[in-house]
Enzyme design. Sequence first.
Site, PDB file in Angstrom:
ATOM      1  N   HIS A  50      36.113  71.572  80.584  1.00 29.79           N
ATOM      2  CA  HIS A  50      36.184  71.352  81.980  1.00 29.79           C
ATOM      3  C   HIS A  50      36.630  69.857  82.475  1.00 29.79           C
ATOM      4  CE1 HIS A  50      33.466  74.940  82.039  1.00 29.79           C
ATOM      5  NE2 HIS A  50      33.966  74.903  83.060  1.00 29.79           N
ATOM      6  N   GLU A  57      43.540  83.770  88.942  1.00 31.56           N
ATOM      7  CA  GLU A  57      44.403  82.514  88.892  1.00 31.56           C
ATOM      8  C   GLU A  57      46.086  83.179  88.344  1.00 31.56           C
ATOM      9  OE1 GLU A  57      41.573  82.272  87.239  1.00 31.56           O
ATOM     10  OE2 GLU A  57      40.604  80.453  87.827  1.00 31.56           O
TER      11      GLU A  57
END
Lengths: 337, 342
Positions: free
Chosen positions: A123, A54
């Site tokens: 999440h 990322e």
Amino acid sequence: MRTMFFTQAVDDALAQAMADDPRIVLCGEDTPLLRRELLVRFGPKRVIGTPISESAFLGAGVAAAMTGLRPVVEVYMVDFLGVCMDALLNHAAKVEAFSGGKWTAPVVVRAPCGGGYGDGGQHEQSLWGWLAHIPGLVVLVPSTPADAGGLMLAALRNDGPAIFLEHKLLSETWSDFLGSGGRRTVKYDVPLEGAKGLVPDTWEPLPIGKAILRREGRDLAIVGVGVGVHRAVEARAALEKEGISAGVLDLRTVSPLDKTAICEAVAKTGRLLVVDEDYEGFGLSGELAAVLLEAGISFKYARVCTRTTIPYGRQLEDECLPNTERIRESARKLMRD
Amino acid sequence: MPPDLWSLYALMLKSRLLEVAIAKLWDEGLISGEMHLGTGEEAINAGVVAHLREGDAMALDHRGTAAMMMRGVDPVLIVRELLGRPYGLCGGKGGHMHLFSKEHLAASSGIVGAAGPTAAGFALSAQYLRPGAVAVAFFGEGAMNQGLLLESMNLASAWKLPVLFVCKDDGWSITTPSKDMTGGDLNERARGLGVPAVKADGLDVSAVWEAAGAAIERARAGQGPTFLHARCVHFEGHFLGFQLIRTVRHPLKEMPKISIPLTRSFFRPGGAGLPERLAGLKTVLRATLSIWRDPRRDQANDPVRRARQALRSDDTPLQELEDRVEKEVHDGLSAALEEAAS
């Protein structure tokens, strides 16, 4: 008008923009397969897969935006921005200021957010308040397919970094990919009005920083974004039966805030109830109070937010995230006190 | 010392039976959200975890259920946790991606690559507080492209930390073939950071056990970290309900959902020319066809079966062992489910 699902609308608006503007490229983890319909129309040079890196691909997206491309960088979940926050916090958000307004980084960061399907606290976060805290970032949180497509187009036209958050409960693809996985044995509380709806035949960008009044109300203003808007609308129907008339304001943009609309809604009713799936402390709910106080408006205030790390167990999770029960209780209390 | 294949097989079988039962609970909707199983990587988990002793620590990824159980965490507590019950291992608050056992110094994370820094920190405290103890990091080859993991390998190398970095390589970064997104060779990459790299057949528990044993001894003796690379096949793909696997198992139901919108988009006006569109289509087809056969059906990929074959000549004790393990798992599940129902 056409009828579309939420993510279908985002991808459709994106396709329209990509057909018009060859500078737009998509990249992210698994993007070739997740956005396969765009891949077979625009080819692998414009729909690019990335390694699970990322920091590298978001940082590269920011710099590519500075030098002419219009990248849409997709991360798997907003939570994972934790891995690469530097690219947004110290780079994308700073370029314009550091260059004396001469250079910008018009990158769009697309990320699924939100909970309600049992994936646990790493999440399912919302984090729009955390992102909006940083000057220089536009933060968009649509609640309907029509807004999702219109705001995606707005993000692409914006001359600076924009974060586009897509609530997983509203998204037909994410709720299947992560939640049900093809099972019929699980059911999530998906707000139908947000998951599927009418969209224009040709997409037009929506104005950034413009809220929309979803429901009129005399007694209090409920203000929120994303799934929170739908929970508020649902609570409003129940409150109506109790003789409480609640308006529902959908902010659509967390940064910049539509201060005029917020002040109007609250000045009219004298009561503000914030519904925010993001964390309660130091976030959107407190910011709304500050906006009103700075405008000299006196009002009664309550908020229904997420206070703790989101627990995994479904029952615990439902109690932790803003639900209609908690919204109704808070509304009643606001009316009583 | 040769490995005790009997006890390794028992560990693997217990893990397999437990995870197959977990898959059923997930299918029935009793477990919500994602579920990443370790079916297919049992040899790697067992071959490493069997060496651990008190004071050793584990940093697990999103697929850590099997390693937790093999380390000695009560499967009843694990199943209760997955069911989201208050008496689960983490009070129903963690779920399978966030399993924690302080008692076993075992922590999980759903952030890809996060096992690297965690293992480095566990190893640092071991150097001060638990001399001779080690830390193990479990991760997939997709995580090898994550900065935080590579930084940790360098840190472990520079500080001579007692870490075993275990790379469970199934070739896939979720739906992306890892080789398409990875430059160079992973073992060379580790060596470039000063971390010795060893390869072991991830389907052969004895081979993993031997390689892990040597690396862990090295770490215990203060000689620093090792990178252990082992290949495996995940029977359920990235997670349960994984779309690529679903397509293989139920092509008639799943294929139209993919192919109809895809075809429509392929022919839509506006966009790239035909060669680019075909190149895009090729990418989708390649990914879809690369799992052209259900990985569960290929017995050569099954490490549990392989270990069993080595023990088959001893029929009676094998049967006894399997009966015992099956009963343990069955009793554990019944206990967890009974409590959930009440």
